[in-house]
Design an enzyme around this catalytic site. Structure first.
Site, PDB file in Angstrom:
ATOM      1  N   SER A  17       1.071  -1.081  -0.005  1.00  0.00           N
ATOM      2  CA  SER A  17      -0.017  -0.006  -0.081  1.00  0.00           C
ATOM      3  C   SER A  17       0.922   1.318  -0.111  1.00  0.00           C
ATOM      4  O   SER A  17       2.109   1.200  -0.435  1.00  0.00           O
ATOM      5  CB  SER A  17      -1.041  -0.043   1.374  1.00  0.00           C
ATOM      6  OG  SER A  17      -2.014   0.981   1.065  1.00  0.00           O
ATOM      7  N   ASN A  18       0.546   2.529   0.425  1.00  0.00           N
ATOM      8  CA  ASN A  18       0.968   3.538   0.410  1.00  0.00           C
ATOM      9  C   ASN A  18       0.414   4.630   1.677  1.00  0.00           C
ATOM     10  O   ASN A  18      -0.396   4.144   2.255  1.00  0.00           O
ATOM     11  CB  ASN A  18       1.146   4.239  -1.036  1.00  0.00           C
ATOM     12  CG  ASN A  18      -0.339   4.594  -1.139  1.00  0.00           C
ATOM     13  OD1 ASN A  18      -1.137   5.425  -0.717  1.00  0.00           O
ATOM     14  ND2 ASN A  18      -0.970   4.099  -2.321  1.00  0.00           N
ATOM     15  N   ARG A  19       1.307   5.680   1.625  1.00  0.00           N
ATOM     16  CA  ARG A  19       0.752   6.361   2.861  1.00  0.00           C
ATOM     17  C   ARG A  19      -0.229   7.356   2.738  1.00  0.00           C
ATOM     18  O   ARG A  19      -0.452   8.266   3.523  1.00  0.00           O
ATOM     19  CB  ARG A  19       1.958   7.377   3.188  1.00  0.00           C
ATOM     20  CG  ARG A  19       3.282   6.318   3.653  1.00  0.00           C
ATOM     21  CD  ARG A  19       4.384   7.568   4.162  1.00  0.00           C
ATOM     22  NE  ARG A  19       4.926   8.461   3.007  1.00  0.00           N
ATOM     23  CZ  ARG A  19       4.879   9.702   3.242  1.00  0.00           C
ATOM     24  NH1 ARG A  19       4.308  10.358   4.385  1.00  0.00           N
ATOM     25  NH2 ARG A  19       5.523  10.435   2.387  1.00  0.00           N
ATOM     26  N   SER A  20      -1.047   7.358   1.552  1.00  0.00           N
ATOM     27  CA  SER A  20      -2.298   7.964   1.679  1.00  0.00           C
ATOM     28  C   SER A  20      -3.249   8.062   2.661  1.00  0.00           C
ATOM     29  O   SER A  20      -3.712   6.919   2.976  1.00  0.00           O
ATOM     30  CB  SER A  20      -3.054   7.854   0.157  1.00  0.00           C
ATOM     31  OG  SER A  20      -4.191   8.689   0.143  1.00  0.00           O
ATOM     32  N   ALA A  84      -4.165   7.205  -4.261  1.00  0.00           N
ATOM     33  CA  ALA A  84      -3.142   6.658  -4.733  1.00  0.00           C
ATOM     34  C   ALA A  84      -3.101   5.521  -4.985  1.00  0.00           C
ATOM     35  O   ALA A  84      -3.150   4.590  -4.095  1.00  0.00           O
ATOM     36  CB  ALA A  84      -2.200   6.954  -3.293  1.00  0.00           C
TER      37      ALA A  84
END
Ligand code: PMT
Length: 212
Positions: A17-20, A84
């Protein structure tokens, strides 16, 4: 309206995943609703509460987000893609949790569908398409490249290295890139940034086929 990250499962315990945080997309959804728009918010997994009065659809993976976006874009006037979306996912989902005892696992990735590019490639007459660009350098040029490559009407470029911009902060500083040029906004709250984005969207030429 899309917001937040997507999660691409690796095994029953892990995902890519990512930091959004969803803050930018939720701010855009709320400010649009306050201006009288009927908003459908397609949200990845975030810790934000559902905005009142907004039809919020929760998804997890890029594939699920794509399905919902394509369905709701069919009769949307404006699509804004602030999510994102993970560009890659693990090629193989492991049904069992990968054990530490095994040698370091090599994880093969494969591309996810590019939803913005797909919308841009099959432009429905009358649809106004707004994308975001999460960049760490050459911001304006990267925004222009994306505007052309994805056939969008506006790309909102934000710097993901800045301490007060991009992922998971209350503020943002964006460059609005459209076919008439680009303009840098000052550092503002994400809510105020959202309002300025909508103000700019309202100045864009109606896309061909717009019945309004
Ligand atoms: O959520 P916050 O914590 O508030 O952070 C806000 C944000 C940084 C996530 C947001 O402002 C932002 O930049 N969103 C876009 C992040 C992103 O995926 O940028 P990108 O340059 O990788 O993608 C370009 C565009 O294509 C985006 O509109 C994205 O939604 C879209 N995309 C990307 C990949 C993919 N597979 N499908 C897509 O539609």
């Amino acid at each position: 309206m899309t917001a937040g990250p997507t999660r691409e499962p690796l095994d029953p315990a892990r995902f890519l995943s990512n930091r959004s945080s969803g803050k930018m997309g939720y701010a855009l959804a709320k400010t649009a609703a306050r201006r009288g728009a009927e908003v459908v918010l397609i949200s990845g997994p975030v810790a934000l509460s559902e905005p009142a009065g907004i039809n919020t659809i929760h998804v997890t993976t890029a594939a699920e987000m794509r399905e919902q976006v394509l369905e709701h874009a069919r009769d949307a006037d404006i699509v804004v893609k602030a999510a994102a979306v993970a560009d890659f996912k693990p090629k193989k989902y492991r049904e069992q949790k990968i054990k530490k005892s095994s040698a370091e696992p090599l994880i093969e990735l494969e591309q996810n569908p590019d939803i913005l590019a797909e919308l841009g490639g099959t432009r429905r007459p009358g649809l106004l398409l707004v994308g975001f660009a999460a960049e760490s350098r050459n911001h304006e040029q990267e925004g222009l490249n994306k505007l052309r490559r994805k056939n969008a009407d506006l790309i909102v470029v934000n710097d993901i290295l800045g301490a007060a911009t991009g992922f998971d902060v209350e503020t943002n500083q964006v460059i609005l890139v459209d076919r008439s040029g680009s303009r840098q906004l000052p550092l503002l709250s994400k809510v105020e940034t959202a309002n300025r984005i909508w103000d700019h969207v309202l100045t864009l030429p109606s896309p061909p086929g717009r019945s309004l």
